[in-house]
Motif scaffolding. Structure first.
Motif, PDB file in Angstrom:
ATOM      1  N   THR A  38       0.176  -2.432  12.222  1.00  0.00           N
ATOM      2  CA  THR A  38       1.365  -1.762  12.955  1.00  0.00           C
ATOM      3  C   THR A  38       1.533  -0.534  12.266  1.00  0.00           C
ATOM      4  N   VAL A  39       2.021   0.546  12.767  1.00  0.00           N
ATOM      5  CA  VAL A  39       2.105   1.818  12.394  1.00  0.00           C
ATOM      6  C   VAL A  39       3.449   2.148  12.621  1.00  0.00           C
ATOM      7  N   TYR A  40       4.090   2.580  11.492  1.00  0.00           N
ATOM      8  CA  TYR A  40       5.701   3.014  11.434  1.00  0.00           C
ATOM      9  C   TYR A  40       5.794   4.491  11.187  1.00  0.00           C
ATOM     10  N   GLN A  41       6.908   5.205  11.580  1.00  0.00           N
ATOM     11  CA  GLN A  41       7.300   6.312  11.461  1.00  0.00           C
ATOM     12  C   GLN A  41       8.328   6.559  10.450  1.00  0.00           C
ATOM     13  N   VAL A  54       7.174   4.416  -1.106  1.00  0.00           N
ATOM     14  CA  VAL A  54       7.374   3.576   0.255  1.00  0.00           C
ATOM     15  C   VAL A  54       6.414   2.323   0.272  1.00  0.00           C
ATOM     16  N   SER A  55       5.117   2.672  -0.119  1.00  0.00           N
ATOM     17  CA  SER A  55       3.893   1.744  -0.175  1.00  0.00           C
ATOM     18  C   SER A  55       4.187   0.603  -1.044  1.00  0.00           C
ATOM     19  N   GLU A  56       4.870   0.946  -2.321  1.00  0.00           N
ATOM     20  CA  GLU A  56       5.231  -0.174  -3.093  1.00  0.00           C
ATOM     21  C   GLU A  56       6.338  -1.325  -2.423  1.00  0.00           C
ATOM     22  N   GLU A  57       7.345  -0.598  -2.027  1.00  0.00           N
ATOM     23  CA  GLU A  57       8.296  -1.310  -1.442  1.00  0.00           C
ATOM     24  C   GLU A  57       7.803  -2.293  -0.241  1.00  0.00           C
ATOM     25  N   ILE A  58       7.070  -1.678   0.577  1.00  0.00           N
ATOM     26  CA  ILE A  58       6.526  -2.522   1.765  1.00  0.00           C
ATOM     27  C   ILE A  58       5.502  -3.566   1.559  1.00  0.00           C
ATOM     28  N   VAL A  67      -0.946  -1.089   2.763  1.00  0.00           N
ATOM     29  CA  VAL A  67      -0.071  -0.237   3.124  1.00  0.00           C
ATOM     30  C   VAL A  67      -0.607   0.943   2.899  1.00  0.00           C
ATOM     31  N   ALA A  68      -0.767   1.996   4.007  1.00  0.00           N
ATOM     32  CA  ALA A  68      -1.259   3.278   3.768  1.00  0.00           C
ATOM     33  C   ALA A  68      -0.091   4.351   4.379  1.00  0.00           C
ATOM     34  N   LEU A  75       3.689   8.936   8.717  1.00  0.00           N
ATOM     35  CA  LEU A  75       3.063   7.755   9.422  1.00  0.00           C
ATOM     36  C   LEU A  75       2.755   6.736   7.859  1.00  0.00           C
ATOM     37  N   VAL A  76       3.204   5.267   8.448  1.00  0.00           N
ATOM     38  CA  VAL A  76       2.713   4.371   7.349  1.00  0.00           C
ATOM     39  C   VAL A  76       2.173   3.117   8.167  1.00  0.00           C
ATOM     40  N   THR A  77       0.962   2.842   7.936  1.00  0.00           N
ATOM     41  CA  THR A  77       0.246   1.746   8.374  1.00  0.00           C
ATOM     42  C   THR A  77       0.231   0.780   7.414  1.00  0.00           C
ATOM     43  N   VAL A  78       0.715  -0.431   8.141  1.00  0.00           N
ATOM     44  CA  VAL A  78       0.920  -1.627   7.528  1.00  0.00           C
ATOM     45  C   VAL A  78       0.071  -2.773   8.119  1.00  0.00           C
ATOM     46  N   THR A  79      -0.685  -3.509   7.225  1.00  0.00           N
ATOM     47  CA  THR A  79      -1.556  -4.698   7.818  1.00  0.00           C
ATOM     48  C   THR A  79      -0.804  -5.767   7.119  1.00  0.00           C
TER      49      THR A  79
END
Length: 105
Positions: A38-41, A54-58, A67-68, A75-79
């Motif tokens: 999922t990609v988040y704004q 952000v990456s560390e928390e997610i 997390v990228a 944009l934050v891409t989360v797998t």
């Protein structure tokens, strides 16, 4: 006599007056094969430090495998192993000090 000078502190960025301390995305990857992406704004990221926060928390959300975050686009891409609740992602982004606007369109 020696003249002393002061350097003004920057405001609005966690790293520098220009708002950048790194180039590129901050990536956090954890093993996994079956996944949902999922990609988040996210609002407020300005630099590599922001991406990392952000990456560390997610990445701390149960089931997240990678997390990228990209400050330039917000944009934050989360797998993850299964779909995540938006509330869980929002809480993680809030904890990092930024604002989740929702899934990217």
């Amino acid at each position: 006599m020696t003249a002393e000078t002061e350097t003004a502190q920057s405001t609005g960025s966690c790293c520098s007056p220009t708002g950048s301390c790194h180039d590129g995305a901050a990536d956090v990857r954890i093993e996994g094969t079956d996944s949902v992406t999922t990609v988040y704004q996210v609002k407020g990221m300005t630099c590599g430090h922001c991406e990392g926060a952000v990456s560390e928390e997610i990445s701390g959300i149960a089931g997240v495998t990678s997390v990228a975050a990209v400050a330039a686009t917000g944009l934050v891409t989360v797998t993850s192993k299964a779909p995540l609740t938006e509330d869980a992602v929002r809480d993680a982004v809030d904890e990092a000090g930024y604002e989740l606007l929702g899934p990217a369109a």
